[in-house]
Scaffold this active site. Structure first.
Site, PDB file in Angstrom:
ATOM      1  CG  HIS A  82      -1.752   1.201   1.003  1.00 37.71           C
ATOM      2  ND1 HIS A  82      -2.717   1.098   0.562  1.00 37.71           N
ATOM      3  CD2 HIS A  82      -1.469   1.814   2.127  1.00 37.71           C
ATOM      4  CE1 HIS A  82      -3.741   2.504   1.175  1.00 37.71           C
ATOM      5  NE2 HIS A  82      -2.596   3.488   1.750  1.00 37.71           N
ATOM      6  CG  ASP A 161     -10.961   3.689   6.711  1.00 35.00           C
ATOM      7  OD1 ASP A 161     -11.051   4.406   7.908  1.00 35.00           O
ATOM      8  OD2 ASP A 161     -11.080   3.718   5.552  1.00 35.00           O
ATOM      9  NE  ARG A 168      -9.482  10.698  10.557  1.00 34.10           N
ATOM     10  CZ  ARG A 168      -8.849  10.038   9.677  1.00 34.10           C
ATOM     11  NH1 ARG A 168      -9.015   8.820   8.695  1.00 34.10           N
ATOM     12  NH2 ARG A 168      -7.839  10.104   9.814  1.00 34.10           N
ATOM     13  CB  SER A 183      -7.988   4.730   7.569  1.00 35.47           C
ATOM     14  OG  SER A 183      -8.322   5.791   6.773  1.00 35.47           O
ATOM     15  CE  LYS A 187      -8.111   2.611   4.088  1.00 34.08           C
ATOM     16  NZ  LYS A 187      -9.399   3.998   3.927  1.00 34.08           N
TER      17      LYS A 187
HETATM   18  N1  URA Z   1      -5.488   7.479   3.801  1.00 35.34           N
HETATM   19  C1  URA Z   1      -6.631   6.262   4.290  1.00 35.34           C
HETATM   20  O1  URA Z   1      -6.909   5.547   4.291  1.00 35.34           O
HETATM   21  N2  URA Z   1      -6.591   7.326   5.239  1.00 35.34           N
HETATM   22  C2  URA Z   1      -6.833   8.269   6.471  1.00 35.34           C
HETATM   23  O2  URA Z   1      -7.224   8.735   7.766  1.00 35.34           O
HETATM   24  C3  URA Z   1      -5.734   8.852   5.529  1.00 35.34           C
HETATM   25  C4  URA Z   1      -4.996   8.616   4.170  1.00 35.34           C
END
Ligand code: URA
Length: 436
Positions: A82, A161, A168, A183, A187
């Site tokens: 990632h 999320d 947020r 977050s 994923k």
């Molecule tokens: N990317 C994400 O997936 N989550 C965040 O909180 C910030 C960047």
């Protein structure tokens, strides 16, 4: 349990239990807990932080809020990769076939681009015929057959999320290390990875502007990995300038193919070998980073990585002949150079501004429903440290038409370059590595 008591506990700096975090996440997901309470909670976390145990519990609660991909039908250790998002970041196009050619199965879900950053799925779709939507069965059987598949993020991965991130975004609570870390990791965990390699970008084009912030984020994510039994390694890499020279979908695929042939830009090649080597180690195909890197270099020079790319493209319906004939990729009808008006050395390139410039040419989306043009983008001619004479080309715009809006974009590209009279001190591409 009441949300207000949990918010108060966090506000006062006390540690929440896993049960309390599950209560909040589940309540927020199913609509029982309203936005205003979740906003107050997020702000309390921003000020008070979270312990590693709390961060891991929040991550798992969000990972379990929707579909969880089961990759157990694929043999071996599935290692995901990632990136926290950068400009010109085409590493997945290279790293995925590279590590698959070294025996690490890659079953990857990737995203589309939004704003100044591009997305792997858009890049792959610049190859004629390439399908990014496969059924779960087809996805798994392709990985079992050729060791590799990359598809678009489907279904309902970590919906809690998604909802919290949107909240947020509008409540000034994005910049919290435990919230960002949970977050991202929620994923990856929901997507079924056994192990995770993270590329945490740092610099002007990145989410994290300083190395210290990036290290803190990397450490938080690696700790989550340890707490939830997914081995995780994080590489902190420079995003004070774009990666490689190409920005824009087909242009980036072309650069990725060159890199798979061993003819890519030095920064891109180095980052891919580093991320790939950690994937190979976590995937159990080498005992050390050095051994893994040597194995990957051999896969590049033998042509096996490129051959894996071809079989991957063909398996997903794409025209694999682009690997031998990259000029078959979509090409913009016109190119327009951006010319330097002064001499000096390139001291910095604001990657984010170039990402926006490429988006304005049509390579990216301002909103998620915008269509994109795979042909257009930017090819940089100068990178940080290069000497420039007035009249030299800084970058070439690949455009769909010759019109006055190109002038505006050219001005943006030019403004993204900072020139100075002395040769700058170059910052290394790889700034730090965090492993558990
Ligand atoms: N990317 C994400 O997936 N989550 C965040 O909180 C910030 C960047």
């Amino acid at each position: 349990m009441r949300a207000v008591d949990i918010i108060q506990k966090k506000r006062d700096g006390r540690e929440l239990s896993a049960d309390e975090l599950v209560f909040l996440v589940d309540g927020y997901s199913n609509g029982g807990i309203p936005d205003y309470q979740m906003s107050a909670f997020a702000m309390a976390v921003l000020f008070r932080g979270m312990t590693p145990a709390e961060t891991a519990a929040l991550t798992l609660a969000m990972a379990q809020s929707g579909d969880q991909v089961d990759l157990s039908a694929i043999g071996g250790i599935k290692v995901d990769k990632h990136s926290t998002g950068g400009v010109g970041d085409k590493t997945t196009l290279i790293v995925a076939p590279l590590v698959a050619s070294a025996g690490v199965p890659v079953a990857k879900m990737s995203g589309r681009g939004l704003g100044h950053t591009g997305g792997t799925i858009d890049k792959l779709e610049s190859i004629a015929g390439f399908r990014t939507e496969l059924s779960r069965e087809a996805f798994i059987s392709q990985v079992n057959a050729i060791g590799l598949s990359v598809i678009g993020q489907s279904g309902n991965l970590a919906p809690a999320d998604k909802k919290l991130y949107a909240l947020r975004d509008v409540t000034a609570t994005v910049e919290s290390i435990p919230l960002i870390a949970s977050s991202v990791m929620s994923k990856k965990i929901a997507a079924g990875a056994d192990a995770i390699v993270l590329d945490v970008k740092t610099g002007s084009g990145a989410f994290m502007k300083t190395v210290l912030q990036s290290e803190q984020l990397a450490e938080a994510m690696v700790k989550i990995g340890s707490e939830v039994g997914r081995q995780t390694a994080a590489v902190i890499s420079d995003m004070d300038q774009p990666l490689g020279y190409a920005i824009g979908n087909a242009l980036e695929v072309k650069e990725a193919i060159a890199t798979l042939k061993g003819e890519g830009p030095a920064d891109l090649t180095k980052l891919c070998l580093t991320l790939g080597a950690y994937m190979v180690v976590l995937g159990g195909q080498a005992a050390s980073f050095e051994e893994a890197e040597a194995l990957l270099r051999q896969k590049l020079s033998s042509g096996e990585a490129l051959a894996k790319f071809k079989s991957f493209v063909a398996a997903q319906g794409g025209d694999e002949s682009v690997a031998d004939n990259p000029e078959k990729l979509p090409q913009a009808p016109h190119t327009v150079p951006v010319i330097a008006s002064e001499s000096g050395y390139v001291a910095a390139i604001q990657a984010e501004q170039l990402g926006i410039a490429a988006m304005l040419l049509g390579a990216g989306r301002a909103t998620k429903d915008d269509a994109i043009d795979h042909r257009v983008g930017l090819m940089l001619s100068k990178k940080v440290g290069d000497a420039v004479q007035a009249g030299d080309t800084l970058a070439v715009m690949h455009v769909h038409a010759l019109n006055s809006s190109n002038d505006e974009v050219a001005a943006k590209v030019k403004a993204a370059y900072t020139l100075q009279s002395e040769a700058p001190k170059l910052r290394p591409l790889l700034l730090s590595i965090v492993t558990s």
